[in-house]
Scaffold this active site. Sequence first.
Site, PDB file in Angstrom:
ATOM      1  N   ASP A 159       0.878  -1.187   0.000  1.00 19.39           N
ATOM      2  CA  ASP A 159       0.000   0.000   0.000  1.00 19.39           C
ATOM      3  C   ASP A 159       0.903   1.220   0.000  1.00 19.39           C
ATOM      4  OD1 ASP A 159      -2.219   1.873   0.545  1.00 19.39           O
ATOM      5  OD2 ASP A 159      -3.325   0.052   1.027  1.00 19.39           O
ATOM      6  N   HIS A 163      -2.920   3.080  -4.421  1.00 25.26           N
ATOM      7  CA  HIS A 163      -2.354   2.604  -3.145  1.00 25.26           C
ATOM      8  C   HIS A 163      -0.970   2.013  -3.374  1.00 25.26           C
ATOM      9  CE1 HIS A 163      -5.801   3.098  -0.387  1.00 25.26           C
ATOM     10  NE2 HIS A 163      -6.566   2.821  -1.420  1.00 25.26           N
ATOM     11  N   GLU A 191      -9.982   2.594  -4.807  1.00 21.95           N
ATOM     12  CA  GLU A 191      -9.594   3.968  -4.501  1.00 21.95           C
ATOM     13  C   GLU A 191      -8.391   4.465  -5.307  1.00 21.95           C
ATOM     14  OE1 GLU A 191     -10.986   4.383   0.094  1.00 21.95           O
ATOM     15  OE2 GLU A 191      -9.126   3.293  -0.230  1.00 21.95           O
TER      16      GLU A 191
END
Length: 530
Positions: free
Chosen positions: A204, A267, A334
């Site tokens: 991440d 990420h 995301e």
Amino acid sequence: MEKIILFIILMLGFIQCNNNPPELPESITIIPHPSEITQHSGIFILNAKTRISCNFELESIALQLVNLLKPATGFDIEIIEPTRKKNVIALSLDKNLSELGKEGYKLEVKNDRIGIVAYTESGIFYGIQTLRQLLPFQIESTSCYGKDIKWEIPCVSITDNPRFKWRGLMIDCSRTFWSKEFLKKIIRLMALYKMNILHLHLTDDQGWRIEINKYPELTQKGARFPEKWGEPEGRDGFYTQEDIKEVVSYAAKHNISVVPEIEMPGHTLAALVCYPELSCTGKSFEIHPFLKGPHIHKDIFCAGNEKTFEFLENVLSEVFVLFPSKFIHIGGDEAPKICWKACEKCQSRMKAEGLKDEEELQSWFIKKIEKFVTNNGKILIGWDEIMEGGLSKTATVMYWRGKFKDIPLAATSHGNHIIMCPTTHCYFDYNYKTISTIKAYEFEPIPDGFIQEQTELILGAQACFWSHIDRTEDKAERMLFPRLFSIAEVTWSPKEKRDTTHFKERVNSQLKRIKKLGIHYYPDSTVISN
Ligand code: ACM
Ligand code: ZN
């Protein structure tokens, strides 16, 4: 002389077994609740003369049972061939029990004999976990009780198998690095409650946690918070490939498959810190803890650069070798599209591929990776954003955005498998006020109105534990327990066996067990009675 010898033997036994105070035997409080259980009168008493019988094929699992029973009882139980009829725990496979599935089992406790029979070794493993929960909770102790406890097991007939194939827990190893010993502790707990998937979020923005031989910088640089952030010792780090093999093999012995997650296209700051040329801007980056910077980074992998795919395929090739799991998670959540919008390479990719917007570019990215994953014999899983811009037919969707209630129907109507972990019930980094143990217990993985065909596409559910904030092991355990009991039961037990009052009783009993196992738990007033 005989008396003196007897005295010495008794004293030796006394020294070996510390004198814990006797506690009352428990009633039946198994979690997850078995599919079918009938209690009979009578008890089986485990003693030093009990034997475990099995054929050669089950010897290693029989040995696991020996090792499980030994510390608290002090009995070094011998494994014998299946000839003995009395005072025996008989483990056996039965090819005629295919209707129980790979993980089902039958457990029969009689006064003089216990039988666990299953179609596969996994079923025997779960029969043993149930047997363990039928014993007094003190069986979990690492010190011996000697004669202070009678190891009584109530007579029962149990036929049991899981409702869902996927009974998972996700641990975020990026925001906080968890030691492999901690992962093993979690694996042991998951196994006791019949959970079978450990999903590791390995990469991440805040850290790359898996050694990749071809790209050593990923862990030399991408696994460390720069000193200036003053992060506590041990919050960063990485798993060597040997560590990964050790965890995967430990998990396999507990009937748990480890599913790796390598995030893309967003990420990914930790990778871009090492290889800035894989971003759209090519500028240099620095890792920072979650709370010290943007929570979601706008810089992501450049979809217009062939080198991005060369990198990801090389990384995944090493990941495929390390994880026997059929499923590989590639994140997909995301991913802000700001950089793609401003990037010449991304824009010319869109033009060349006839993609109308950046959502379609994300879909193109995921489909390209999926092709590689599929060609390597694996199944791609992505967070539910992988549906945006067009979902492939073969990807598995992990549903997390609980506020979008139509996602499960959209994914399954499209023919895709889905795993349920909505924020509303399954995010165990949320506090107990938001998701109590009872709220998690009320989670129903099959949405109302689903027809048979859609229902069959639901693989199961999982709890997710993100570690942006909860950074010590004790705190992590408190976030997981007692809520993990809920997800264990929701995913294993028949829906009609769910009963909140009975569940609370069982939770209180199981808490004593996990306390003996050295696990911290949150005093959630929705389940804990005192
Ligand atoms: C997620 O919580 N971003 C999957
Ligand atoms: Zn780009």
